[in-house]
Design a protein around this motif. Structure first.
Motif, PDB file in Angstrom:
ATOM      1  N   LYS A  26     -16.457 -15.731  19.524  1.00  0.00           N
ATOM      2  CA  LYS A  26     -15.464 -14.877  20.187  1.00  0.00           C
ATOM      3  C   LYS A  26     -14.095 -15.029  19.530  1.00  0.00           C
ATOM      4  N   LEU A  27     -14.017 -14.577  18.300  1.00  0.00           N
ATOM      5  CA  LEU A  27     -12.748 -14.617  17.579  1.00  0.00           C
ATOM      6  C   LEU A  27     -11.997 -13.315  17.804  1.00  0.00           C
ATOM      7  N   PRO A  28     -10.678 -13.353  17.776  1.00  0.00           N
ATOM      8  CA  PRO A  28      -9.903 -12.133  18.011  1.00  0.00           C
ATOM      9  C   PRO A  28     -10.113 -11.115  16.895  1.00  0.00           C
ATOM     10  N   ALA A  29     -10.090  -9.838  17.269  1.00  0.00           N
ATOM     11  CA  ALA A  29     -10.301  -8.765  16.299  1.00  0.00           C
ATOM     12  C   ALA A  29      -9.216  -8.744  15.230  1.00  0.00           C
ATOM     13  N   GLU A  30      -8.046  -9.272  15.560  1.00  0.00           N
ATOM     14  CA  GLU A  30      -6.941  -9.278  14.594  1.00  0.00           C
ATOM     15  C   GLU A  30      -7.303 -10.066  13.334  1.00  0.00           C
ATOM     16  N   GLY A  31      -8.281 -10.964  13.454  1.00  0.00           N
ATOM     17  CA  GLY A  31      -8.694 -11.757  12.299  1.00  0.00           C
ATOM     18  C   GLY A  31      -9.293 -10.925  11.175  1.00  0.00           C
ATOM     19  N   LEU A  32      -9.698  -9.708  11.500  1.00  0.00           N
ATOM     20  CA  LEU A  32     -10.273  -8.820  10.488  1.00  0.00           C
ATOM     21  C   LEU A  32      -9.223  -8.162   9.603  1.00  0.00           C
ATOM     22  N   ALA A  33      -7.975  -8.229  10.011  1.00  0.00           N
ATOM     23  CA  ALA A  33      -6.930  -7.445   9.344  1.00  0.00           C
ATOM     24  C   ALA A  33      -6.858  -7.722   7.845  1.00  0.00           C
ATOM     25  N   TRP A  34      -6.791  -9.007   7.466  1.00  0.00           N
ATOM     26  CA  TRP A  34      -6.651  -9.325   6.045  1.00  0.00           C
ATOM     27  C   TRP A  34      -7.924  -9.028   5.267  1.00  0.00           C
ATOM     28  N   LEU A  35      -9.091  -9.257   5.888  1.00  0.00           N
ATOM     29  CA  LEU A  35     -10.339  -8.932   5.210  1.00  0.00           C
ATOM     30  C   LEU A  35     -10.441  -7.431   4.958  1.00  0.00           C
ATOM     31  N   ASN A  36     -10.110  -6.633   5.963  1.00  0.00           N
ATOM     32  CA  ASN A  36     -10.134  -5.183   5.786  1.00  0.00           C
ATOM     33  C   ASN A  36      -9.126  -4.733   4.730  1.00  0.00           C
ATOM     34  N   PHE A  37      -7.967  -5.376   4.720  1.00  0.00           N
ATOM     35  CA  PHE A  37      -6.963  -5.046   3.699  1.00  0.00           C
ATOM     36  C   PHE A  37      -7.514  -5.349   2.305  1.00  0.00           C
ATOM     37  N   PHE A  38      -8.151  -6.501   2.164  1.00  0.00           N
ATOM     38  CA  PHE A  38      -8.736  -6.884   0.876  1.00  0.00           C
ATOM     39  C   PHE A  38      -9.771  -5.865   0.421  1.00  0.00           C
ATOM     40  N   ILE A  39     -10.619  -5.421   1.351  1.00  0.00           N
ATOM     41  CA  ILE A  39     -11.684  -4.475   1.021  1.00  0.00           C
ATOM     42  C   ILE A  39     -11.108  -3.117   0.621  1.00  0.00           C
ATOM     43  N   VAL A  40     -10.215  -2.594   1.464  1.00  0.00           N
ATOM     44  CA  VAL A  40      -9.729  -1.227   1.289  1.00  0.00           C
ATOM     45  C   VAL A  40      -8.712  -1.111   0.163  1.00  0.00           C
ATOM     46  N   TYR A  41      -7.859  -2.114   0.014  1.00  0.00           N
ATOM     47  CA  TYR A  41      -6.760  -1.996  -0.938  1.00  0.00           C
ATOM     48  C   TYR A  41      -6.965  -2.790  -2.233  1.00  0.00           C
ATOM     49  N   VAL A  42      -7.980  -3.660  -2.279  1.00  0.00           N
ATOM     50  CA  VAL A  42      -8.147  -4.499  -3.465  1.00  0.00           C
ATOM     51  C   VAL A  42      -9.542  -4.357  -4.083  1.00  0.00           C
ATOM     52  N   SER A  43     -10.586  -4.780  -3.360  1.00  0.00           N
ATOM     53  CA  SER A  43     -11.903  -4.888  -3.998  1.00  0.00           C
ATOM     54  C   SER A  43     -12.569  -3.542  -4.261  1.00  0.00           C
ATOM     55  N   LEU A  44     -12.613  -2.647  -3.273  1.00  0.00           N
ATOM     56  CA  LEU A  44     -13.245  -1.346  -3.508  1.00  0.00           C
ATOM     57  C   LEU A  44     -12.478  -0.489  -4.515  1.00  0.00           C
ATOM     58  N   PRO A  45     -11.130  -0.453  -4.483  1.00  0.00           N
ATOM     59  CA  PRO A  45     -10.417   0.256  -5.560  1.00  0.00           C
ATOM     60  C   PRO A  45     -10.728  -0.327  -6.945  1.00  0.00           C
ATOM     61  N   ALA A  46     -10.860  -1.659  -7.027  1.00  0.00           N
ATOM     62  CA  ALA A  46     -11.218  -2.274  -8.314  1.00  0.00           C
ATOM     63  C   ALA A  46     -12.591  -1.797  -8.768  1.00  0.00           C
ATOM     64  N   LEU A  47     -13.518  -1.672  -7.822  1.00  0.00           N
ATOM     65  CA  LEU A  47     -14.858  -1.190  -8.155  1.00  0.00           C
ATOM     66  C   LEU A  47     -14.812   0.228  -8.705  1.00  0.00           C
ATOM     67  N   PHE A  48     -14.117   1.128  -7.990  1.00  0.00           N
ATOM     68  CA  PHE A  48     -14.038   2.519  -8.441  1.00  0.00           C
ATOM     69  C   PHE A  48     -13.364   2.607  -9.814  1.00  0.00           C
ATOM     70  N   PHE A  49     -12.283   1.851 -10.002  1.00  0.00           N
ATOM     71  CA  PHE A  49     -11.586   1.914 -11.292  1.00  0.00           C
ATOM     72  C   PHE A  49     -12.471   1.411 -12.422  1.00  0.00           C
ATOM     73  N   GLN A  50     -13.085   0.242 -12.231  1.00  0.00           N
ATOM     74  CA  GLN A  50     -13.882  -0.345 -13.297  1.00  0.00           C
ATOM     75  C   GLN A  50     -15.037   0.560 -13.725  1.00  0.00           C
ATOM     76  N   LEU A  51     -15.688   1.163 -12.770  1.00  0.00           N
ATOM     77  CA  LEU A  51     -16.839   1.994 -13.099  1.00  0.00           C
ATOM     78  C   LEU A  51     -16.433   3.336 -13.707  1.00  0.00           C
ATOM     79  N   LEU A  52     -15.414   3.973 -13.149  1.00  0.00           N
ATOM     80  CA  LEU A  52     -15.012   5.291 -13.628  1.00  0.00           C
ATOM     81  C   LEU A  52     -14.281   5.238 -14.961  1.00  0.00           C
ATOM     82  N   SER A  53     -13.529   4.184 -15.193  1.00  0.00           N
ATOM     83  CA  SER A  53     -12.760   4.102 -16.437  1.00  0.00           C
ATOM     84  C   SER A  53     -13.666   4.001 -17.664  1.00  0.00           C
ATOM     85  N   LYS A  54     -14.936   3.635 -17.440  1.00  0.00           N
ATOM     86  CA  LYS A  54     -15.894   3.511 -18.541  1.00  0.00           C
ATOM     87  C   LYS A  54     -16.817   4.724 -18.645  1.00  0.00           C
TER      88      LYS A  54
END
Length: 317
Positions: A26-54
């Motif tokens: 029973k952890l607070p939902a606010e704990g997801l904030a940084w993980l979601n930020f990492f996914i949406v603003y860092v890791s998935l954009p890196a995936l799209f860039f790496q694959l499309l740039s090639k």
């Protein structure tokens, strides 16, 4: 079947682990904030860039594919809107949320992980094209319908909000930069390239786990008849329509056709709930649709994966 299970079980297993974690801890939902930020603003954009740039630039301008997939999404959006109007006594605000639920696949968190695992790197470009143009259309339709339904916002403010959602979305920005890099044959320095590769490898597992946690934290409300109807449209009608339309248009590589099918068969995106909260409309039903859609998709997505991996769908010449 073993090949299908080896794809589906780890994929849905990560979602289940996230869901179970949310239920047991029973952890607070606010704990997801940084993980979601990492996914949406860092890791998935890196995936799209790496694959499309090639990717060769000529593959990124397949307009018949873009029109076929985007029109299919628009068609199921329109049908879902009519369903929403019928089940909600003509309330356009609620019907708009239903329409988004019936057309908006979880193409951000689930799409790249599934299509690349099932079809390989050749699925990169069609995955990115479906993501960009489906999002652009849905980010346009939802605010426009809400404005028609009486949302107190000027036409200028609505237009600005739509443009911001489209052109400032981190996935779409990464796609634009990736396409530009492919066109100009630009590659980042080795150190940056290795870092981007590490980030893209973290995208799928983190996104699926976070999705499971998010779904696990959402309450389940009363399941009305509206919900199975919308889920049938989303999980069955949408992928079948995409496949039939692209088959009718013809001329597509089979990987592109299967990518469009898999992207369309995904359950409703978490953004359905986010949009419902933003407009304070149909919130509890949106939460239930996302949860139930994710659960039912374990069967439906696995079924479509079985058809794709066993090459049981009609061939296009």
């Amino acid at each position: 079947m073993q090949q299908v299970l080896s794809l589906a079980l780890p994929f849905f297993g990560l979602i289940f682990i996230g869901w179970a974690t949310a239920k047991l801890r029973k952890l607070p939902a606010e704990g997801l904030a940084w993980l979601n930020f990492f996914i949406v603003y860092v890791s998935l954009p890196a995936l799209f860039f790496q694959l499309l740039s090639k990717t060769p630039i000529e593959q990124l301008t397949n307009w018949s594919f873009i029109v076929g997939t985007t029109f299919s999404t628009y068609a199921v959006f329109a049908v879902s809107l009519l369903v929403g109007i019928l089940f909600n006594a003509g309330d356009l605000r609620s019907a708009t949320i239903v329409a988004v639920a019936g057309a908006y696949s979880n193409i951000g968190y689930m799409g790249p992980g599934l299509t690349l695992a099932a079809l390989g790197p050749e699925a990169t470009v069609p995955t990115a094209l479906v993501f960009c143009f489906d999002n652009a259309m849905l980010f346009t339709l939802a605010p426009l319908l809400m404005a028609l339904a009486g949302e107190k916002q000027s036409p200028w403010s609505t237009a600005i909000a739509i443009l911001k959602r489209i052109f400032l979305h981190p996935f779409i920005l990464a796609t634009i930069v990736g396409v530009a890099a492919a066109a100009l044959h630009v590659r980042p320095p080795v150190i940056i390239d290795k870092m981007l590769t590490s980030l893209m490898q973290a995208a799928a597992p983190c996104a699926l786990f976070a999705m499971g946690v998010t779904v696990g934290l959402r309450p389940v409300e009363k399941i009305t008849l509206e919900i199975p109807v919308v889920l049938f449209i989303k999980l069955i009608v949408h992928p079948v329509l995409v496949f039939l339309l692209l088959t009718w248009i013809g001329g597509f590589d089979r990987v592109w056709l299967m990518t469009a099918l898999l992207m369309a068969c995904l359950p409703p995106a978490l953004n359905v709930y986010v949009i419902a909260q933003q407009y304070h409309s149909h919130v509890s039903q949106a939460s239930t649709i996302v949860l139930m859609g994710t659960l039912v998709s374990v069967v439906t997505v696995t079924g479509f994966l079985w058809l794709v991996t066993n090459d049981l769908l009609p061939h296009v010449r």
